[in-house]
Design a protein around this motif. Structure first.
Motif, PDB file in Angstrom:
ATOM      1  N   LEU A   1       0.842  -1.196   0.000  1.00 52.49           N
ATOM      2  CA  LEU A   1       0.000   0.000   0.000  1.00 52.49           C
ATOM      3  C   LEU A   1       0.875   1.243   0.000  1.00 52.49           C
TER       4      LEU A   1
ATOM      5  N   SER B   1     -15.966   3.382  -6.821  1.00 54.33           N
ATOM      6  CA  SER B   1     -14.902   3.593  -7.806  1.00 54.33           C
ATOM      7  C   SER B   1     -13.717   4.334  -7.206  1.00 54.33           C
ATOM      8  N   PHE B   2     -13.950   5.058  -6.115  1.00 55.64           N
ATOM      9  CA  PHE B   2     -12.881   5.794  -5.441  1.00 55.64           C
ATOM     10  C   PHE B   2     -11.963   4.848  -4.673  1.00 55.64           C
ATOM     11  N   VAL B   3     -12.521   3.742  -4.182  1.00 56.36           N
ATOM     12  CA  VAL B   3     -11.750   2.765  -3.412  1.00 56.36           C
ATOM     13  C   VAL B   3     -10.783   2.032  -4.340  1.00 56.36           C
ATOM     14  N   THR B   4      -9.519   1.969  -3.945  1.00 56.06           N
ATOM     15  CA  THR B   4      -8.506   1.269  -4.745  1.00 56.06           C
ATOM     16  C   THR B   4      -8.244  -0.143  -4.248  1.00 56.06           C
ATOM     17  N   HIS B   5      -8.501  -0.401  -2.956  1.00 58.42           N
ATOM     18  CA  HIS B   5      -8.280  -1.717  -2.369  1.00 58.42           C
ATOM     19  C   HIS B   5      -9.438  -2.030  -1.423  1.00 58.42           C
ATOM     20  N   ARG B   6      -9.820  -3.300  -1.385  1.00 57.58           N
ATOM     21  CA  ARG B   6     -10.922  -3.706  -0.501  1.00 57.58           C
ATOM     22  C   ARG B   6     -10.609  -5.073   0.099  1.00 57.58           C
TER      23      ARG B   6
ATOM     24  N   ASN C   1      -3.441   5.612  -1.854  1.00 59.89           N
ATOM     25  CA  ASN C   1      -4.377   4.492  -1.935  1.00 59.89           C
ATOM     26  C   ASN C   1      -5.539   4.699  -0.971  1.00 59.89           C
ATOM     27  N   VAL C   2      -6.700   4.163  -1.344  1.00 57.81           N
ATOM     28  CA  VAL C   2      -7.892   4.209  -0.497  1.00 57.81           C
ATOM     29  C   VAL C   2      -8.301   2.768  -0.223  1.00 57.81           C
ATOM     30  N   VAL C   3      -8.151   2.335   1.017  1.00 58.25           N
ATOM     31  CA  VAL C   3      -8.398   0.947   1.396  1.00 58.25           C
ATOM     32  C   VAL C   3      -9.695   0.877   2.193  1.00 58.25           C
TER      33      VAL C   3
ATOM     34  N   ARG D   1     -10.324  13.702  -2.412  1.00 57.83           N
ATOM     35  CA  ARG D   1      -9.463  13.735  -3.598  1.00 57.83           C
ATOM     36  C   ARG D   1      -8.594  14.996  -3.605  1.00 57.83           C
TER      37      ARG D   1
ATOM     38  N   LEU E   1     -10.302  -6.662  -3.664  1.00 59.44           N
ATOM     39  CA  LEU E   1      -9.767  -5.733  -4.660  1.00 59.44           C
ATOM     40  C   LEU E   1      -8.361  -5.329  -4.237  1.00 59.44           C
TER      41      LEU E   1
END
Length: 344
Positions: free
Chosen positions: A42, A295-300, A46-48, A231, A324
């Motif tokens: 990470l 769509s804003f989340v990069t990792h889940r 990044n947005v987790v 953002r 993700l």
């Protein structure tokens, strides 16, 4: 001719010192966070999203990640393995217990010194460091370190979406102020329970429609504003965003029932149904956040309690699965005040 020489000199002139260059390069390296966030490299920006039912140790994972961030890497010759940076923690469901953070931080300090906290002592007490036989100077040093770490933890409690949005708008100023005070940047922006105001905002929207109140904003527009503010903040101050989200999991749906419910919820534009593969089962969870957030989340990562009715060292066990990006593996772990530990 003179202008050309000045341009060449300006081009080759150093714009930053070696120390500044190293700090910039090291800040772009991947974070080494606590399990189960350790599987993916990470980076700042990044947005987790940590999603799971309640309780599934989501907030405790944030606490352990925060402790790792506010602890120094080394202090007075002792290696603590931290980042020594600031953390901003947004408490949206108003259930955060600051004593849990205090207990975890004290345990990490004691264990780094090769000591163990007395399990029979009152860990919430300010003199918890005295539970171990140490010199008075060492006790005072531990207390000094504890106070310095707690000052790097910035806590914000919000009671509705309007307060949350207003607080986000002031973060640029707060970031500058705290950086000038502490001399370090904010590395972690934590949002505990991003969907805490979902039902309140939906009810407010419905009441506004009934009363023809055009000033009231829909839940969709509120989330769009929240994403926009985060953002803008990340563009000016890169940081890692960790957000928890409650989810309703269940394994009682058949695949056909899940598909029917998915079409039903989609047609009503209320909830989407996501299916999460977990071994031989298919666990559906209802996605209620708008697509702008998704769509804003990069990792889940999905967190849930283990189906096995067992404990490891008297601690409940949890399972994690990356959605993700999708990883074909699961981690089993436990969470204690001393940290998060994988057991398989």
């Amino acid at each position: 001719m003179m202008e050309e020489e000045e341009q060449v000199e300006g081009w080759i002139e150093e714009e930053e010192s070696a120390k500044e260059m190293l700090e910039r390069v090291l800040r772009t390296r991947p974070f080494l966070l606590v399990p189960p966030l350790h599987r993916i490299p990470l980076r700042l920006g990044n947005v987790v999203e940590v999603v799971g039912p309640s309780p599934s140790a989501k907030t405790q994972i944030l606490i352990q990640a925060a402790v790792s961030c506010i602890l120094p890497k080394e202090w007075n010759g002792v290696n603590y393995g931290g980042l020594e940076h600031l953390v901003i923690f947004f408490d949206l469901d108003c259930r955060f217990d600051i004593l849990r953070l205090s207990q975890s931080l004290k345990r990490r300090i004691l264990e780094a010194n090769g000591l163990r906290a007395n399990p029979n002592s009152d860990e919430g007490d300010a003199d918890a460091f005295n539970c171990n036989p140490k010199k008075e100077t060492q006790v005072e040093q531990d207390k000094e370190l504890f106070a310095a770490c707690m000052r790097r933890f910035l806590y914000v409690r919000c009671y509705d979406s309007s307060e949350f949005l207003a607080a986000l708008k002031t973060l640029h100023y707060q970031h500058q102020k705290q950086r000038d005070t502490h001399g370090v940047d904010v590395d972690l922006l934590m949002i505990d329970s991003i969907g805490a105001f979902y039902w309140i905002d939906r009810a407010s929207t419905s009441l506004a429609v009934m009363s023809n109140d055009r000033k009231s904003r829909s839940f969709q527009s509120v989330v769009e504003s929240i994403v926009q503010e985060i953002r803008k903040l990340l563009l000016m101050h890169p940081m890692l965003v960790l957000a928890t989200k409650a989810a309703s999991l269940g394994d009682k749906y058949s695949i056909n029932e899940a598909k029917r419910n998915s079409r039903k919820w989609s047609s009503e534009n209320v909830l989407d149904l996501r299916t999460v593969k977990s071994g031989p089962q298919t666990l559906p969870y209802r996605e209620y956040m708008p697509s702008i957030w998704q769509s804003f989340v990069t990792h889940r990562v999905l967190i849930r309690a283990s189906d096995e009715d067992s404990k490891h060292h008297n601690c409940p066990t949890y399972l994690s699965e990356w959605l993700l990006p999708s990883l074909d593996l699961q981690d089993k772990f436990i969470v204690t005040d001393a940290g998060v530990y994988t057991i398989s």
